[in-house]
Design a protein around this motif. Structure first.
Motif, PDB file in Angstrom:
ATOM      1  N   ALA A 212       0.841  -1.202   0.000  1.00  0.00           N
ATOM      2  CA  ALA A 212       0.000   0.000   0.000  1.00  0.00           C
ATOM      3  C   ALA A 212       0.876   1.252   0.000  1.00  0.00           C
ATOM      4  O   ALA A 212       1.846   1.345   0.757  1.00  0.00           O
ATOM      5  CB  ALA A 212      -0.904  -0.004   1.222  1.00  0.00           C
ATOM      6  N   GLY A 213       0.550   2.186  -0.861  1.00  0.00           N
ATOM      7  CA  GLY A 213       1.322   3.415  -0.952  1.00  0.00           C
ATOM      8  C   GLY A 213       2.425   3.382  -1.982  1.00  0.00           C
ATOM      9  O   GLY A 213       3.005   4.428  -2.304  1.00  0.00           O
ATOM     10  N   SER A 215       4.127   3.208  -5.667  1.00  0.00           N
ATOM     11  CA  SER A 215       3.701   3.862  -6.900  1.00  0.00           C
ATOM     12  C   SER A 215       4.701   3.626  -8.024  1.00  0.00           C
ATOM     13  O   SER A 215       5.858   3.290  -7.790  1.00  0.00           O
ATOM     14  CB  SER A 215       3.530   5.366  -6.669  1.00  0.00           C
ATOM     15  OG  SER A 215       4.771   5.979  -6.343  1.00  0.00           O
ATOM     16  N   VAL A 230      -0.805   4.082  -8.545  1.00  0.00           N
ATOM     17  CA  VAL A 230      -0.655   3.987  -7.092  1.00  0.00           C
ATOM     18  C   VAL A 230      -1.496   2.841  -6.549  1.00  0.00           C
ATOM     19  O   VAL A 230      -2.689   2.727  -6.862  1.00  0.00           O
ATOM     20  CB  VAL A 230      -1.093   5.298  -6.403  1.00  0.00           C
ATOM     21  CG1 VAL A 230      -0.944   5.188  -4.887  1.00  0.00           C
ATOM     22  CG2 VAL A 230      -0.270   6.476  -6.929  1.00  0.00           C
ATOM     23  N   THR A 232      -3.320   1.785  -3.525  1.00  0.00           N
ATOM     24  CA  THR A 232      -3.810   2.585  -2.401  1.00  0.00           C
ATOM     25  C   THR A 232      -3.982   1.810  -1.102  1.00  0.00           C
ATOM     26  O   THR A 232      -3.871   2.390  -0.022  1.00  0.00           O
ATOM     27  CB  THR A 232      -5.147   3.242  -2.775  1.00  0.00           C
ATOM     28  OG1 THR A 232      -6.054   2.232  -3.230  1.00  0.00           O
ATOM     29  CG2 THR A 232      -4.946   4.274  -3.876  1.00  0.00           C
ATOM     30  N   THR A 233      -4.296   0.515  -1.187  1.00  0.00           N
ATOM     31  CA  THR A 233      -4.455  -0.289   0.027  1.00  0.00           C
ATOM     32  C   THR A 233      -3.807  -1.648  -0.175  1.00  0.00           C
ATOM     33  O   THR A 233      -3.534  -2.062  -1.312  1.00  0.00           O
ATOM     34  CB  THR A 233      -5.945  -0.517   0.387  1.00  0.00           C
ATOM     35  OG1 THR A 233      -6.538  -1.362  -0.600  1.00  0.00           O
ATOM     36  CG2 THR A 233      -6.704   0.806   0.470  1.00  0.00           C
ATOM     37  N   ARG A 255       1.095  11.616  -2.296  1.00  0.00           N
ATOM     38  CA  ARG A 255       1.140  11.491  -0.834  1.00  0.00           C
ATOM     39  C   ARG A 255      -0.241  11.697  -0.227  1.00  0.00           C
ATOM     40  O   ARG A 255      -0.659  10.944   0.665  1.00  0.00           O
ATOM     41  CB  ARG A 255       2.126  12.517  -0.262  1.00  0.00           C
ATOM     42  CG  ARG A 255       2.178  12.546   1.259  1.00  0.00           C
ATOM     43  CD  ARG A 255       3.276  13.457   1.763  1.00  0.00           C
ATOM     44  NE  ARG A 255       3.155  14.810   1.255  1.00  0.00           N
ATOM     45  CZ  ARG A 255       2.341  15.733   1.746  1.00  0.00           C
ATOM     46  NH1 ARG A 255       1.539  15.428   2.773  1.00  0.00           N
ATOM     47  NH2 ARG A 255       2.297  16.954   1.247  1.00  0.00           N
ATOM     48  N   SER A 258      -2.593   8.722  -1.090  1.00  0.00           N
ATOM     49  CA  SER A 258      -2.243   7.529  -0.308  1.00  0.00           C
ATOM     50  C   SER A 258      -2.748   7.612   1.120  1.00  0.00           C
ATOM     51  O   SER A 258      -2.934   6.579   1.780  1.00  0.00           O
ATOM     52  CB  SER A 258      -0.718   7.335  -0.312  1.00  0.00           C
ATOM     53  OG  SER A 258      -0.240   7.093  -1.630  1.00  0.00           O
ATOM     54  N   SER A 259      -2.987   8.822   1.606  1.00  0.00           N
ATOM     55  CA  SER A 259      -3.415   8.990   2.999  1.00  0.00           C
ATOM     56  C   SER A 259      -4.933   9.076   3.167  1.00  0.00           C
ATOM     57  O   SER A 259      -5.416   9.159   4.297  1.00  0.00           O
ATOM     58  CB  SER A 259      -2.776  10.254   3.588  1.00  0.00           C
ATOM     59  OG  SER A 259      -3.342  11.432   3.025  1.00  0.00           O
ATOM     60  N   CYS A 261      -7.275   6.915   1.468  1.00  0.00           N
ATOM     61  CA  CYS A 261      -7.948   5.748   0.890  1.00  0.00           C
ATOM     62  C   CYS A 261      -8.175   4.671   1.948  1.00  0.00           C
ATOM     63  O   CYS A 261      -7.227   4.160   2.536  1.00  0.00           O
ATOM     64  CB  CYS A 261      -7.124   5.162  -0.251  1.00  0.00           C
ATOM     65  SG  CYS A 261      -7.006   6.222  -1.706  1.00  0.00           S
TER      66      CYS A 261
END
Length: 286
Positions: A212-213, A215, A230, A232-233, A255, A258-259, A261
């Motif tokens: 997760a996160g 990319s 990306v 995301t989870t 950034r 990613s925060s 989702c």
């Protein structure tokens, strides 16, 4: 070069056209309303010429660098999400929704939905002219009537600079509304010598986006970085495609996405989608 064809209601996800090959706004069933209006070739040419000029003029105002007061002190407090859902009974009537979530708690603190009529046709490369005016209107209303709920940034289900002309709907919304925006698309928009098949093959390797996160830059044949794929989870192995909309750098956009989702797509756009559909459902329109 793929020919652009006109899609009927709820079918635009299957369209792969020269300018907008799957411009992801509205690419799911119930999202892709398409005008029943059949413009003649001269009218279509007139719109395309006018919109091309306006698009180029707006692009001159585009900023792809961090240009937000809240970035300096890390004081991001509110994130908006916008979406339009369409009635299954009509290809013109839809519901536009703006939600604003607190950050980082991601609780909905404001929402507004309204019925709209999208009478302009979908023209490849110019989806923003059909949908963005209604979204901008909701942003203007929250500024005027609920200034304490104005979002610091707006996330959109669609593309920003990841677009054949470098100016997708997320970028247009950012420029006309004067607000930082991020485009987050669920499907890859084929541009700059890149095709969906090759990108899909690359992303099929689990080592490319291992967690997760993570990319992967989307680098075109020109060498330009248009956005990033990306993950995301941890549970979602199917990435989204993040691009700058307006007033943010790509690294900052990734950034932030990613925060926010909790599922594959960002929570602001997920909530806007759910609430726009519910608005239609309770009225018997889907």
């Amino acid at each position: 070069m793929t020919e652009c064809t006109k899609a009927g209601p709820d079918t635009r996800a299957d369209v792969d056209c020269t300018d907008d090959a799957v411009e992801d706004e509205g690419n799911e069933a119930g999202k892709a309303g398409d005008s029943t209006m059949e413009p003649d070739s001269e009218l279509l040419k007139e719109w395309t010429t006018r919109w091309s000029k306006e698009q180029e003029e707006m692009k001159l105002q585009l900023s792809v660098e961090d240009d937000c007061d809240w970035l300096a002190d890390g004081n991001l407090r509110r994130i908006g999400g916008v979406d339009i859902s369409f009635s299954k009974k009509d290809s013109v009537d839809g519901c536009v929704t703006l939600v604003v979530l607190s950050y980082p708690s991601l609780e909905v603190i404001y929402e507004q939905s309204k019925m709209v009529r999208l009478t302009l046709p979908y023209i490849c490369g110019f989806l923003a002219f059909r949908e963005v005016p209604f979204m901008e209107e909701l942003i203007r209303e929250v500024r005027e009537l609920h200034p304490d709920a104005v979002p610091d940034i707006v996330v959109m289900d669609g593309n920003g600079v990841l677009h054949p002309k470098g100016f997708g709907a997320a970028s247009q919304l950012g420029v006309v509304a004067g607000i930082p925006t991020i485009g987050v698309a669920k499907k890859f928009l084929a541009i700059d010598g890149l095709c969906q098949r090759d990108i899909k093959a690359t992303l099929a390797d689990p080592k490319v986006l291992p967690c997760a996160g993570s990319s992967m830059p989307i680098v075109g044949k020109s060498g330009r970085v248009h956005g990033k794929a990306v993950r995301t989870t941890l549970k979602s192995t199917n990435p989204v495609f993040v691009s700058v909309g307006h007033k943010l750098s790509l690294d900052t956009a990734v950034r932030i996405v990613s925060s926010i989702c909790t599922a594959r797509v960002p929570e602001p756009t997920r909530q806007a989608d759910l609430r726009s559909r519910e608005f239609l459902r309770v009225r018997g329109l889907i």
